[in-house]
Scaffold this active site. Structure first.
Site, PDB file in Angstrom:
ATOM      1  N   ASP A 156       0.855  -1.195   0.000  1.00 15.89           N
ATOM      2  CA  ASP A 156       0.000   0.000   0.000  1.00 15.89           C
ATOM      3  C   ASP A 156       0.886   1.239   0.000  1.00 15.89           C
ATOM      4  OD1 ASP A 156      -2.241   1.543   0.052  1.00 15.89           O
ATOM      5  OD2 ASP A 156      -2.664   1.248   2.181  1.00 15.89           O
ATOM      6  N   HIS A 227      -9.248  -1.974  -8.060  1.00 17.27           N
ATOM      7  CA  HIS A 227      -9.086  -0.769  -7.240  1.00 17.27           C
ATOM      8  C   HIS A 227      -8.159   0.257  -7.894  1.00 17.27           C
ATOM      9  CE1 HIS A 227      -8.786   1.931  -3.950  1.00 17.27           C
ATOM     10  NE2 HIS A 227      -7.544   1.592  -3.622  1.00 17.27           N
TER      11      HIS A 227
HETATM   12  C1  HEM Z   1      -9.893  -1.081   2.182  1.00 21.81           C
HETATM   13  C2  HEM Z   1      -9.426   0.105   1.820  1.00 21.81           C
HETATM   14  C3  HEM Z   1      -8.293   0.247   0.860  1.00 21.81           C
HETATM   15  C4  HEM Z   1      -7.277  -0.613   0.577  1.00 21.81           C
HETATM   16  C5  HEM Z   1      -6.985  -1.971   1.197  1.00 21.81           C
HETATM   17  C6  HEM Z   1      -6.462   0.014  -0.436  1.00 21.81           C
HETATM   18  C7  HEM Z   1      -5.337  -0.566  -0.980  1.00 21.81           C
HETATM   19  C8  HEM Z   1      -4.621  -0.053  -2.037  1.00 21.81           C
HETATM   20  C9  HEM Z   1      -3.542  -0.706  -2.707  1.00 21.81           C
HETATM   21  C10 HEM Z   1      -3.002  -2.086  -2.329  1.00 21.81           C
HETATM   22  C11 HEM Z   1      -3.114   0.098  -3.692  1.00 21.81           C
HETATM   23  C12 HEM Z   1      -2.001  -0.196  -4.712  1.00 21.81           C
HETATM   24  C13 HEM Z   1      -0.656   0.322  -4.313  1.00 21.81           C
HETATM   25  C14 HEM Z   1      -0.556   1.815  -4.164  1.00 21.81           C
HETATM   26  O1  HEM Z   1      -0.391   2.558  -5.132  1.00 21.81           O
HETATM   27  O2  HEM Z   1      -0.698   2.251  -3.026  1.00 21.81           O
HETATM   28  C15 HEM Z   1      -3.923   1.290  -3.648  1.00 21.81           C
HETATM   29  C16 HEM Z   1      -3.807   2.369  -4.486  1.00 21.81           C
HETATM   30  C17 HEM Z   1      -4.528   3.527  -4.363  1.00 21.81           C
HETATM   31  N1  HEM Z   1      -5.575   3.761  -3.527  1.00 21.81           N
HETATM   32 FE1  HEM Z   1      -6.331   2.463  -2.205  1.00 21.81          FE
HETATM   33  N2  HEM Z   1      -7.007   1.216  -0.756  1.00 21.81           N
HETATM   34  C18 HEM Z   1      -8.124   1.411   0.012  1.00 21.81           C
HETATM   35  C19 HEM Z   1      -8.979   2.495  -0.014  1.00 21.81           C
HETATM   36  C20 HEM Z   1      -8.770   3.631  -0.755  1.00 21.81           C
HETATM   37  C21 HEM Z   1      -9.576   4.813  -0.706  1.00 21.81           C
HETATM   38  C22 HEM Z   1     -10.806   5.016   0.200  1.00 21.81           C
HETATM   39  C23 HEM Z   1      -9.038   5.707  -1.569  1.00 21.81           C
HETATM   40  C24 HEM Z   1      -9.467   7.123  -1.879  1.00 21.81           C
HETATM   41  C25 HEM Z   1     -10.721   7.563  -1.793  1.00 21.81           C
HETATM   42  C26 HEM Z   1      -7.883   5.083  -2.168  1.00 21.81           C
HETATM   43  C27 HEM Z   1      -7.028   5.690  -3.057  1.00 21.81           C
HETATM   44  C28 HEM Z   1      -5.996   5.047  -3.689  1.00 21.81           C
HETATM   45  C29 HEM Z   1      -5.155   5.694  -4.682  1.00 21.81           C
HETATM   46  C30 HEM Z   1      -5.232   7.153  -5.107  1.00 21.81           C
HETATM   47  C31 HEM Z   1      -4.253   4.730  -5.124  1.00 21.81           C
HETATM   48  C32 HEM Z   1      -3.167   4.905  -6.179  1.00 21.81           C
HETATM   49  C33 HEM Z   1      -3.831   4.772  -7.548  1.00 21.81           C
HETATM   50  C34 HEM Z   1      -2.860   5.102  -8.672  1.00 21.81           C
HETATM   51  O3  HEM Z   1      -2.728   6.288  -9.000  1.00 21.81           O
HETATM   52  O4  HEM Z   1      -2.244   4.145  -9.180  1.00 21.81           O
HETATM   53  N3  HEM Z   1      -7.761   3.819  -1.650  1.00 21.81           N
HETATM   54  N4  HEM Z   1      -4.832   1.174  -2.631  1.00 21.81           N
END
Ligand code: HEM
Length: 316
Positions: A156, A227
């Protein structure tokens, strides 16, 4: 202008901007640093009929160090008769089959560290110094898992902006003293159904996230509901960059992610959340297959001036 910018080596952290011989506002240092190995989150409400002024003055005269991040809720700001441009309460949202709770609060403190005992004592000190005025509504503990992974095993934070881009995404600029260097934070507790997640095959799990767990590579042809496809920051207009500082949590039985995202406003967070919910095109983020948000609070993180919280925007 004779400005010299001092950086903490190795951290890419804007610690203070020295102009002539006085120190201008800088961000709370814990915002720009990577997530710590242990954390304690204290959420406060105002006591009935209480005046927040004296408790906040005590907070602003204390040396909070570099490992405590403070966020002020709208109810505190309005009780003081002040306003912070851009600070609002989170609105309840729904999407097909989902309604997301909001949990407004008056103050939020994120205690960063390595030692849960030290965090407990720092938290107790904070609770005592905020009384009378504030009382604790919720205490949560977070921890680093496997070097920075969600409890599902996926890394993450990979696509977080860094250095200048992190500052541009997370910090208020161009609004003047008392506001510049501040930040807005969205705090959302997600509760995972890990048994359900484990019922998916590894390829299905990779498709839910849109990255391979084995090597963290993005899957180019991941489904539109993956996601990282839903949340792709550059795909928004304007681009929706966030500085995420989330950590896993557990209370012994339930577990999930304390999602913490800093922004120069709440707009990027809201744009992403709306798309995740399917409000743009009816396609919902696959994260909802195994996890649900249980709370959402919005807070303003004031800047630092001369090593102390700068609450001048609140008239303090
Ligand atoms: C259960 C809740 C969540 C989990 C387990 C989760 C997990 C992850 C994971 C594993 C990644 C891929 C690695 C990374 O770039 O960090 C990611 C990317 C991302 N997540 Fe989440 N996330 C969650 C909730 C959210 C929420 C609520 C938001 C915003 C409203 C969000 C925004 C983002 C963004 C902006 C990225 C990067 C996307 C990109 O530009 O490639 N995430 N998240």
């Amino acid at each position: 202008m004779c400005a010299a910018t001092e950086r903490v080596s190795g951290r890419g952290l804007l610690s203070a901007t020295v102009v002539s011989d006085f120190v201008m506002a800088s961000p709370q240092p814990g915002i720009l640093r990577p997530p710590p190995s242990a954390a304690r989150y204290l959420t406060f409400r105002l006591q009935p009929g209480a005046e927040p002024r004296e408790a906040l003055k005590r907070l602003a005269s204390s040396d909070l160090g570099e490992q405590t991040v403070v966020g002020v809720g709208l109810s505190t700001v309005s009780k003081l008769g002040a306003s912070v441009p851009g600070l609002r309460e989170a609105a309840p949202l729904s999407g097909p089959g989902l309604s997301l709770p909001t949990t407004p609060a008056s103050l939020w403190c994120w205690l960063r560290g390595e030692d849960r005992g030290e965090l407990l004592h720092r938290g107790r000190w904070l609770e005592a110094s905020l009384e009378p005025g504030y009382e604790v509504a919720l205490v949560q503990e977070g921890f680093l898992f496997a070097g920075g992974r969600d409890l599902t095993g996926y890394e993450d934070g990979t696509e977080n902006p860094i250095e200048e881009k992190a500052e541009a995404a997370a910090l208020v600029a161009g609004q003047g003293p008392g506001l510049d260097g501040g930040s807005f934070v969205a705090v959302q507790t997600w509760v995972h159904d890990l048994t359900r997640f484990e019922s998916f095959s590894l390829p299905e799990r990779d498709a839910i996230i849109g990255r391979r767990r084995s090597d963290n590579e993005e899957i180019d042809d991941a489904p539109v509901w993956a996601h990282v496809k839903r949340a792709a920051q550059e795909s928004f207009e304007p681009e929706a960059f966030l500085l995420r500082r989330s950590l896993p949590w557990t209370d012994g039985t339930a577990a999930g992610l304390i999602f913490v995202a800093f922004g120069r406003s709440f707009d990027a967070f809201e744009a992403i959340l709306h798309r995740m919910l399917g409000r743009e095109d009816g396609i919902q983020d696959a994260l909802f297959q195994y996890s649900r948000p249980a709370s959402l609070g919005y807070f303003w993180c004031p800047p630092i001036r001369s090593g102390r919280l700068d609450l001048s925007a609140l008239g303090l």
